[in-house]
Design a protein around this motif. Structure first.
Motif, PDB file in Angstrom:
ATOM      1  N   LYS A  43       0.852  -1.194   0.000  1.00 29.52           N
ATOM      2  CA  LYS A  43       0.000   0.000   0.000  1.00 29.52           C
ATOM      3  C   LYS A  43       0.887   1.243   0.000  1.00 29.52           C
ATOM      4  CE  LYS A  43      -3.399   2.965   0.804  1.00 29.52           C
ATOM      5  NZ  LYS A  43      -4.286   3.366  -0.323  1.00 29.52           N
ATOM      6  N   MET A  69     -10.065   6.695  -0.761  1.00 31.82           N
ATOM      7  CA  MET A  69      -9.585   6.110   0.493  1.00 31.82           C
ATOM      8  C   MET A  69      -8.867   7.156   1.352  1.00 31.82           C
ATOM      9  SD  MET A  69     -10.695   3.100  -0.059  1.00 31.82           S
ATOM     10  CE  MET A  69      -9.991   2.153   1.285  1.00 31.82           C
ATOM     11  N   GLY A  70      -8.067   7.999   0.710  1.00 34.30           N
ATOM     12  CA  GLY A  70      -7.358   9.040   1.453  1.00 34.30           C
ATOM     13  C   GLY A  70      -6.077   8.558   2.107  1.00 34.30           C
ATOM     14  N   LEU A  71      -5.464   7.570   1.483  1.00 35.96           N
ATOM     15  CA  LEU A  71      -4.142   7.083   1.883  1.00 35.96           C
ATOM     16  C   LEU A  71      -4.111   6.491   3.301  1.00 35.96           C
ATOM     17  CD1 LEU A  71      -1.639   7.020   0.136  1.00 35.96           C
ATOM     18  CD2 LEU A  71      -1.293   9.431   0.603  1.00 35.96           C
ATOM     19  N   ASN A 124       4.725   7.070  -6.014  1.00 30.93           N
ATOM     20  CA  ASN A 124       3.371   7.431  -6.451  1.00 30.93           C
ATOM     21  C   ASN A 124       3.286   8.937  -6.673  1.00 30.93           C
ATOM     22  OD1 ASN A 124       0.645   7.783  -6.775  1.00 30.93           O
ATOM     23  ND2 ASN A 124       0.060   6.483  -5.053  1.00 30.93           N
ATOM     24  N   CYS A 127      -1.731  10.214  -6.514  1.00 32.00           N
ATOM     25  CA  CYS A 127      -2.873   9.965  -5.623  1.00 32.00           C
ATOM     26  C   CYS A 127      -3.875  11.111  -5.737  1.00 32.00           C
ATOM     27  CB  CYS A 127      -2.424   9.829  -4.169  1.00 32.00           C
ATOM     28  SG  CYS A 127      -3.853   9.698  -3.056  1.00 32.00           S
ATOM     29  N   PRO A 128      -5.129  10.796  -6.120  1.00 30.02           N
ATOM     30  CA  PRO A 128      -6.104  11.870  -6.313  1.00 30.02           C
ATOM     31  C   PRO A 128      -6.976  12.161  -5.094  1.00 30.02           C
ATOM     32  CG  PRO A 128      -6.979   9.832  -7.210  1.00 30.02           C
ATOM     33  CD  PRO A 128      -5.655   9.488  -6.555  1.00 30.02           C
ATOM     34  N   ASN A 129      -6.740  11.511  -3.975  1.00 28.75           N
ATOM     35  CA  ASN A 129      -7.765  11.465  -2.927  1.00 28.75           C
ATOM     36  C   ASN A 129      -7.437  12.149  -1.609  1.00 28.75           C
ATOM     37  OD1 ASN A 129      -9.217   9.942  -4.737  1.00 28.75           O
ATOM     38  ND2 ASN A 129      -8.663   7.977  -3.830  1.00 28.75           N
ATOM     39  N   ASN A 191      -2.841   5.165 -12.662  1.00 29.66           N
ATOM     40  CA  ASN A 191      -3.650   5.256 -11.444  1.00 29.66           C
ATOM     41  C   ASN A 191      -5.110   5.412 -11.880  1.00 29.66           C
ATOM     42  OD1 ASN A 191      -4.477   5.840  -8.721  1.00 29.66           O
ATOM     43  ND2 ASN A 191      -2.434   6.632  -8.341  1.00 29.66           N
TER      44      ASN A 191
END
Ligand code: DHB
Length: 308
Positions: A43, A69-71, A124, A127-129, A191
């Motif tokens: 992850k 999810m927001g990492l 990464n 990440c869009p979140n 992604n």
């Protein structure tokens, strides 16, 4: 028949999980290690443990999935501990890094380097979140600064996880930046397509809680976009390898990613909706297509997509 290669490392087959799916906890990683996947990835991690965004933060749909999810992750030390204990003789392990700042990425990658383990870093950039944290790879100056700093500090080959692009000028600009950095040895495309909106008509509502329902989509929605990005970077980055990700749920889509130029292929939504047993089926289906077409190796077909 299915053996694959990345960074000079041999893989029993080209399949692995997409980072984020089935890889937050050690028991999930162990199940991937025990599965028919050729490798696995952790992850995306941050310096410190995170709970992530409020739930519900993932929803399956008829054509795929949406998530914000927001990492959520256990902090990089947890994954580094796992990576130290991993048995690399069974299969390679990728280590996904998604720091909240350039400095955090330098800290985490220096720690991986100084562990002297053969884990392969996937940085990464997409990440869009995380509210307030734009996708780095959509800001070409920030991406260039990140790759310059990480290349100087890490000093070993690594890969980058890219968001999808939708314009030829953006393929050109992103590839030109990646090509400035020889240590960027592979490019993972793609992604999720970020900040999409799924609407439930019965409830007249969004389907996930964070960000007013906006989230990254995967699954069938994204396959043609994923294939375009794999092939665009395959064509533009001849000294790098490409890992395909997006819309894989049977051997047919694996075959398409390989034809487009992918050296390895990741599985996200379909793994989330199934289990690590999916890798045995995908390998079986890929083998059947290759045998029907008379291919005796992945190298014989990789990147051999025909144009008209
Ligand atoms: C998350 C989602 C991503 O697409 C990513 O690259 C990293 C993290 C997440 O929401 O946890």
């Amino acid at each position: 028949l299915l053996s694959a290669s990345l960074l000079g490392i041999k893989f029993a087959n080209p399949l692995l999980n997409a980072s984020g799916v089935h890889c937050r906890y050690t028991d999930e990683l162990d199940a991937l290690a025990a599965s028919a996947a050729g490798s696995l990835i952790t992850k995306s991690c941050t310096l410190l443990e995170r709970e992530g965004n409020p739930e519900p933060r993932y929803a399956a749909t008829a054509l795929g999935s949406i998530n914000s999810m927001g990492l959520p992750n256990q902090g990089y030390a947890y994954y580094l501990d796992y990576a130290r204990r991993h048995n690399y003789a069974t299969k390679p392990l990728f280590f996904s890094v998604a720091g909240l700042s350039l400095e955090d990425n330098l800290t985490m990658m220096a720690a991986v380097r100084d562990a002297y383990i053969p884990a392969i870093v996937e940085l990464n950039l997409s990440c869009p979140n995380v509210p307030g944290k734009p996708q780095i790879a959509y800001d070409f100056e920030a991406m260039d600064r990140m790759l310059a700093a990480v290349s100087a500090e890490y000093a070993l080959p690594f890969g980058v996880k890219m968001p999808p692009y939708f314009d030829i000028a953006h393929f050109d600009a992103a590839a030109a930046i990646l090509n400035k950095y020889p240590l960027v040895a592979f490019v993972t495309c793609i992604n999720s397509i970020g900040n999409a909106l799924v609407i439930d008509i019965e409830n007249e509502s969004v389907v996930i809680k964070p960000k007013d329902g906006f989230g990254g989509i995967g699954g069938d929605y994204v396959l043609p976009t994923a294939l375009a990005n794999v092939n665009a970077f395959y064509r533009r980055c001849p000294d790098k390898q490409v890992i395909g990700c997006g819309g894989v749920r049977s051997g047919e889509q694996v075959f398409m990613h390989l034809l487009a130029g992918a050296s390895l292929v990741q599985v996200g939504t379909a793994l989330h909706e199934d289990s690590p047993r999916i890798f045995a089926r995908l390998n079986r289906e890929l083998s059947a297509i290759m045998e029907r077409k008379g291919y005796r190796s992945i190298e014989a077909l990789r990147g051999k997509l025909k144009t008209l």
